[in-house]
Design a protein around this motif. Structure first.
Motif: not given
Length: 131
Positions: A49, A53-54, A56-57, A92, A96
């Protein structure tokens, strides 16, 4: 986090591709069996996850088209645990809109010229994760 997409000679033809085999102790570290993780549990899920998330960011949110071009694990952990990892990546990444491509163990390494599913539970987990 410092990635910048290079100048595109034809606009809209470049993407970033990420390869991720996480957690490494689960996916591939066979050097010391005592250190290998054989169960895809909450600590594994947390690592995957965080990676997604990284991505995506640091890529997607900056407008950089991105795919996870490879992910997976050694078949030594077993199809059920591999399926948990695959579903975690896909579910996950789907949040995105990041497409994922599973590495080839899904269709067996014996004969890749014959399209067949030798791990249907893994295939089903990927499909379910995307829904």
């Amino acid at each position: 986090q410092h990635y910048e997409i290079p100048q595109d000679s034809v606009e809209g033809h470049l993407i970033a591709e990420v390869h991720s085999y996480a957690p490494y102790q689960f996916a591939f570290d066979m050097s010391n069996p005592a250190d290998q993780w054989t169960v895809f549990d909450a600590k594994c899920e947390s690592q995957v996850k965080a990676i997604v998330d990284n991505v995506n960011k640091n890529l997607v949110e900056k407008g950089i088209p991105t795919i996870i071009g490879e992910y997976g694990a050694t078949s030594k952990v077993g199809e059920e645990e591999m399926a948990k990892q695959a579903a975690c990546y896909v579910s996950n990444a789907t949040r995105y809109n990041i497409p994922c491509f599973y590495w080839m163990v899904l269709s067996d390494t014996d004969d890749r010229s014959v399209p067949k599913w030798t791990m249907p539970g893994l295939k089903d987990a990927i499909i379910k994760g995307a829904q």
